[in-house]
Design a protein around this motif. Structure first.
Motif, PDB file in Angstrom:
ATOM      1  N   LEU A  31       0.855  -1.185   0.000  1.00  0.00           N
ATOM      2  CA  LEU A  31       0.000   0.000   0.000  1.00  0.00           C
ATOM      3  C   LEU A  31       0.891   1.236   0.000  1.00  0.00           C
ATOM      4  CD1 LEU A  31      -2.672  -1.084   2.664  1.00  0.00           C
ATOM      5  CD2 LEU A  31      -2.630  -1.532   0.189  1.00  0.00           C
ATOM      6  N   ASP A  32       0.744   2.064  -1.019  1.00  0.00           N
ATOM      7  CA  ASP A  32       1.615   3.225  -1.177  1.00  0.00           C
ATOM      8  C   ASP A  32       0.773   4.494  -1.279  1.00  0.00           C
ATOM      9  OD1 ASP A  32       4.162   4.486  -1.565  1.00  0.00           O
ATOM     10  OD2 ASP A  32       3.652   4.714  -3.682  1.00  0.00           O
ATOM     11  N   ALA A  33       1.116   5.500  -0.488  1.00  0.00           N
ATOM     12  CA  ALA A  33       0.322   6.727  -0.430  1.00  0.00           C
ATOM     13  C   ALA A  33       0.561   7.654  -1.609  1.00  0.00           C
ATOM     14  CB  ALA A  33       0.607   7.468   0.876  1.00  0.00           C
ATOM     15  N   ASP A  34       1.665   7.473  -2.337  1.00  0.00           N
ATOM     16  CA  ASP A  34       1.967   8.361  -3.457  1.00  0.00           C
ATOM     17  C   ASP A  34       1.121   8.031  -4.675  1.00  0.00           C
ATOM     18  OD1 ASP A  34       3.995  10.339  -2.803  1.00  0.00           O
ATOM     19  OD2 ASP A  34       5.309   8.639  -2.387  1.00  0.00           O
ATOM     20  N   ALA A  35       0.997   9.012  -5.545  1.00  0.00           N
ATOM     21  CA  ALA A  35       0.203   8.822  -6.763  1.00  0.00           C
ATOM     22  C   ALA A  35       0.929   7.979  -7.801  1.00  0.00           C
ATOM     23  CB  ALA A  35      -0.154  10.178  -7.361  1.00  0.00           C
ATOM     24  N   GLY A  36       2.264   7.925  -7.736  1.00  0.00           N
ATOM     25  CA  GLY A  36       3.034   7.172  -8.711  1.00  0.00           C
ATOM     26  C   GLY A  36       4.258   6.553  -8.094  1.00  0.00           C
ATOM     27  N   GLN A  42      10.730  10.713  -6.033  1.00  0.00           N
ATOM     28  CA  GLN A  42       9.916  11.469  -6.990  1.00  0.00           C
ATOM     29  C   GLN A  42       9.680  12.904  -6.536  1.00  0.00           C
ATOM     30  OE1 GLN A  42       5.556  10.147  -6.873  1.00  0.00           O
ATOM     31  NE2 GLN A  42       6.560   8.613  -5.574  1.00  0.00           N
ATOM     32  N   HIS A  43       9.934  13.183  -5.263  1.00  0.00           N
ATOM     33  CA  HIS A  43       9.700  14.523  -4.719  1.00  0.00           C
ATOM     34  C   HIS A  43      10.973  15.358  -4.617  1.00  0.00           C
ATOM     35  CE1 HIS A  43       5.722  13.076  -3.821  1.00  0.00           C
ATOM     36  NE2 HIS A  43       6.204  12.118  -3.051  1.00  0.00           N
ATOM     37  N   ARG A  44      12.115  14.780  -4.967  1.00  0.00           N
ATOM     38  CA  ARG A  44      13.370  15.538  -4.888  1.00  0.00           C
ATOM     39  C   ARG A  44      13.342  16.709  -5.866  1.00  0.00           C
ATOM     40  NH1 ARG A  44      15.615  13.586  -0.207  1.00  0.00           N
ATOM     41  NH2 ARG A  44      15.753  11.311  -0.275  1.00  0.00           N
ATOM     42  N   PRO A  69      24.256  11.220 -16.452  1.00  0.00           N
ATOM     43  CA  PRO A  69      24.556  11.717 -15.110  1.00  0.00           C
ATOM     44  C   PRO A  69      23.938  13.077 -14.818  1.00  0.00           C
ATOM     45  CG  PRO A  69      26.539  10.853 -16.160  1.00  0.00           C
ATOM     46  CD  PRO A  69      25.481  10.920 -17.220  1.00  0.00           C
ATOM     47  N   ALA A  70      23.650  13.836 -15.878  1.00  0.00           N
ATOM     48  CA  ALA A  70      23.065  15.165 -15.691  1.00  0.00           C
ATOM     49  C   ALA A  70      21.543  15.127 -15.597  1.00  0.00           C
ATOM     50  CB  ALA A  70      23.477  16.091 -16.830  1.00  0.00           C
ATOM     51  N   ALA A  71      20.948  13.952 -15.740  1.00  0.00           N
ATOM     52  CA  ALA A  71      19.492  13.834 -15.672  1.00  0.00           C
ATOM     53  C   ALA A  71      19.016  14.024 -14.238  1.00  0.00           C
ATOM     54  CB  ALA A  71      19.050  12.469 -16.186  1.00  0.00           C
ATOM     55  N   PRO A  72      17.799  14.547 -14.051  1.00  0.00           N
ATOM     56  CA  PRO A  72      17.272  14.693 -12.688  1.00  0.00           C
ATOM     57  C   PRO A  72      17.150  13.328 -11.997  1.00  0.00           C
ATOM     58  CG  PRO A  72      15.983  15.985 -14.254  1.00  0.00           C
ATOM     59  CD  PRO A  72      16.902  15.116 -15.067  1.00  0.00           C
ATOM     60  N   ALA A  73      17.687  13.231 -10.795  1.00  0.00           N
ATOM     61  CA  ALA A  73      17.635  11.970 -10.057  1.00  0.00           C
ATOM     62  C   ALA A  73      16.192  11.524  -9.835  1.00  0.00           C
ATOM     63  CB  ALA A  73      18.356  12.122  -8.723  1.00  0.00           C
ATOM     64  N   SER A  74      15.296  12.484  -9.632  1.00  0.00           N
ATOM     65  CA  SER A  74      13.894  12.138  -9.379  1.00  0.00           C
ATOM     66  C   SER A  74      13.295  11.375 -10.555  1.00  0.00           C
ATOM     67  CB  SER A  74      13.074  13.396  -9.102  1.00  0.00           C
ATOM     68  OG  SER A  74      13.138  14.296 -10.203  1.00  0.00           O
ATOM     69  N   GLU A  75      13.609  11.783 -11.775  1.00  0.00           N
ATOM     70  CA  GLU A  75      13.053  11.131 -12.956  1.00  0.00           C
ATOM     71  C   GLU A  75      13.660   9.753 -13.180  1.00  0.00           C
ATOM     72  OE1 GLU A  75      13.471  13.684 -16.316  1.00  0.00           O
ATOM     73  OE2 GLU A  75      12.318  15.337 -15.415  1.00  0.00           O
ATOM     74  N   ARG A 146       9.910  34.927   3.879  1.00  0.00           N
ATOM     75  CA  ARG A 146       9.408  33.590   3.548  1.00  0.00           C
ATOM     76  C   ARG A 146      10.177  32.525   4.324  1.00  0.00           C
ATOM     77  NH1 ARG A 146      10.323  30.403  -2.171  1.00  0.00           N
ATOM     78  NH2 ARG A 146       9.049  28.553  -1.689  1.00  0.00           N
ATOM     79  N   GLN A 147       9.467  31.519   4.802  1.00  0.00           N
ATOM     80  CA  GLN A 147      10.086  30.352   5.420  1.00  0.00           C
ATOM     81  C   GLN A 147       9.630  29.102   4.665  1.00  0.00           C
ATOM     82  OE1 GLN A 147      10.229  30.209   9.841  1.00  0.00           O
ATOM     83  NE2 GLN A 147       8.980  32.078   9.782  1.00  0.00           N
ATOM     84  N   LEU A 148      10.575  28.232   4.367  1.00  0.00           N
ATOM     85  CA  LEU A 148      10.227  26.966   3.734  1.00  0.00           C
ATOM     86  C   LEU A 148      11.175  25.881   4.211  1.00  0.00           C
ATOM     87  CD1 LEU A 148      11.497  26.674   0.059  1.00  0.00           C
ATOM     88  CD2 LEU A 148      12.247  28.510   1.587  1.00  0.00           C
ATOM     89  N   HIS A 149      10.730  24.652   4.079  1.00  0.00           N
ATOM     90  CA  HIS A 149      11.560  23.508   4.432  1.00  0.00           C
ATOM     91  C   HIS A 149      12.277  22.999   3.187  1.00  0.00           C
ATOM     92  CE1 HIS A 149      12.691  19.482   5.889  1.00  0.00           C
ATOM     93  NE2 HIS A 149      12.627  20.021   7.094  1.00  0.00           N
ATOM     94  N   ALA A 150      13.385  22.326   3.391  1.00  0.00           N
ATOM     95  CA  ALA A 150      14.134  21.766   2.268  1.00  0.00           C
ATOM     96  C   ALA A 150      13.280  20.828   1.426  1.00  0.00           C
ATOM     97  CB  ALA A 150      15.369  21.024   2.789  1.00  0.00           C
ATOM     98  N   ALA A 151      12.285  20.204   2.030  1.00  0.00           N
ATOM     99  CA  ALA A 151      11.395  19.312   1.285  1.00  0.00           C
ATOM    100  C   ALA A 151      10.600  20.072   0.227  1.00  0.00           C
ATOM    101  CB  ALA A 151      10.439  18.598   2.234  1.00  0.00           C
ATOM    102  N   ASP A 152      10.424  21.392   0.419  1.00  0.00           N
ATOM    103  CA  ASP A 152       9.643  22.202  -0.518  1.00  0.00           C
ATOM    104  C   ASP A 152      10.516  22.915  -1.553  1.00  0.00           C
ATOM    105  OD1 ASP A 152       7.220  21.627   0.904  1.00  0.00           O
ATOM    106  OD2 ASP A 152       7.879  23.052   2.434  1.00  0.00           O
ATOM    107  N   TYR A 153      11.818  22.722  -1.466  1.00  0.00           N
ATOM    108  CA  TYR A 153      12.749  23.384  -2.379  1.00  0.00           C
ATOM    109  C   TYR A 153      12.608  22.803  -3.777  1.00  0.00           C
ATOM    110  CZ  TYR A 153      17.329  24.731  -4.325  1.00  0.00           C
ATOM    111  OH  TYR A 153      18.353  25.236  -5.104  1.00  0.00           O
ATOM    112  N   ARG A 154      12.450  23.670  -4.778  1.00  0.00           N
ATOM    113  CA  ARG A 154      12.289  23.203  -6.155  1.00  0.00           C
ATOM    114  C   ARG A 154      13.381  23.718  -7.089  1.00  0.00           C
ATOM    115  NH1 ARG A 154      10.409  19.075  -5.450  1.00  0.00           N
ATOM    116  NH2 ARG A 154       9.850  18.836  -7.632  1.00  0.00           N
ATOM    117  N   GLY A 155      14.296  24.512  -6.574  1.00  0.00           N
ATOM    118  CA  GLY A 155      15.372  25.037  -7.404  1.00  0.00           C
ATOM    119  C   GLY A 155      15.767  26.426  -6.963  1.00  0.00           C
TER     120      GLY A 155
END
Length: 357
Positions: A31-36, A42-44, A69-75, A146-155
């Motif tokens: 049972l996995d909570a993620d959509a994919g 997938q969230h990195r 090697p330059a490809a996004p690790a998430s993909e 603004r405050q954000l967590h590293a989990a929300d960092y997108r670039g």
């Protein structure tokens, strides 16, 4: 719905456990909570390239694909996990969030977003990604930026021209700090402890020593410590270049936030900031197990390997010493072997798969 074993989570540890269950011909579901597919990978953040990510260990039975090697690790990792699920025909149900787990005489009842599920045994592989840790500091509510967590960092692009304070001494903190420093007006790096840099190779002896330290804590019922706190930070070429630019001139963590930045009390000083990025790590995502009352007085779960001492029909993988891609593989395999034996001993007329090694 019923399965002999339910695996909660389809990241590295969960898929490793599922592979072993499939190999043994067990009756199980994941049972996995993620959509994919992809687990936490997938969230990195998209700018985390494959060659900048931590070493990614292959899942059992299937090598990692050759990739740019330059490809996004998430993909890359998400595609790899998806193919793994297909190749071994793993029964992954998603998105299914497990809200609560209750104990019964026969095993467990799981309250999920897809209805009730029962199981004789559980392998919990929910990781940490869904529980980012936000430390309490005076003045957080006063800060107007603004405050954000590293989990929300997108670039880094969104921080162009801004003054950014990065809080945290882990690998993600360093990677994100370096990226942001290339576009920000100014960056400040603060950590609770002086960072420990590792210049030599992280060999098997060092790995065993790190695992032993974390294992000692979870056996005592204490919360697991950060892996980086044990292994140290790796000095890469990017790190050396950032150090030469003065980006890694670490400061002790501030005492409080103020409206326009952060401040230290002794000696009195402050740094202006538009953004505070909390790269302060994660905690184990175990809230759904709260009805089982597993927490010890030390704040953690008393463990013997992957087995929960207070509930031998439950194994935690990707927790404590197995919270790495290599450790997760080993944990998934050993958890299933031990769980198979436990359930077979409890119901000798209805053994779960094969009990040999």
């Amino acid at each position: 719905m019923h399965s002999d074993v339910v695996v909660i989570g389809a990241g590295q540890a969960g898929l490793s456990a599922a592979y072993e269950l499939r190999r043994r011909g067990a009756d199980f579901v994941v049972l996995d909570a993620d959509a994919g597919p992809g687990g936490a990978w997938q969230h990195r953040w998209p700018s985390l390239r494959l060659d900048k990510a931590h070493r990614i260990a292959p899942l059992p039975g299937m090598d990692l694909p050759d990739a740019d090697p330059a490809a996004p690790a998430s993909e890359v990792v998400s595609a790899y996990f998806a193919e793994y699920e297909r190749r071994f025909e793993l029964p992954v149900h998603r998105p299914v969030a497990v809200r609560a787990v209750h104990r019964t005489d026969e095993g467990f009842v799981l309250d999920t977003s897809a209805g009730e599920w029962t199981a004789r045994g559980l392998v919990n592989a929910t990781g940490t990604w869904t529980r980012p840790f936000w430390p309490a500091y005076p003045g957080r509510e006063l800060f107007t930026g603004r405050q954000l967590h590293a989990a929300d960092y997108r670039g880094a692009a969104e921080f162009a021209g801004q003054r950014v304070v990065v809080v945290g001494g882990g690998t993600s903190a360093v990677q994100q700090l370096i990226e942001i420093s290339e576009v920000a007006a100014a960056t400040t790096w603060v950590t609770r402890r002086e960072p420990v840099w590792r210049t030599g190779p992280f060999d098997e002896d060092a790995g065993r020593a790190a695992v032993a330290l974390v294992d000692e804590r979870v056996r005592a019922g204490l919360p697991p410590v950060s892996v980086v706190g044990v292994t140290g930070l790796l000095e890469t070429e990017a790190v050396l270049a950032a150090r030469a630019r003065g980006v890694l001139d670490r400061q002790p963590v501030f005492d409080r936030l103020i409206a326009d930045g952060v401040a230290w009390d002794s000696p009195p000083r402050s740094v202006p900031a538009d953004v505070v990025l909390w790269a302060t790590g994660f905690r184990a995502a175990l809230d759904h197990l709260a009805p089982l009352h597993l927490r010890s007085a030390g704040g953690g779960v008393v463990m013997d390997g992957t087995r929960v001492v207070a509930e031998p029909r439950l194994h935690l993988v990707g927790y404590g010493p197995s919270a790495s891609t290599i450790g997760a593989n080993r944990a998934g395999r050993s958890a299933v072997r031990e769980l198979v034996r436990t359930l077979a001993e409890g119901s000798p007329t209805a053994p779960l798969g094969r009990t040999g090694t």
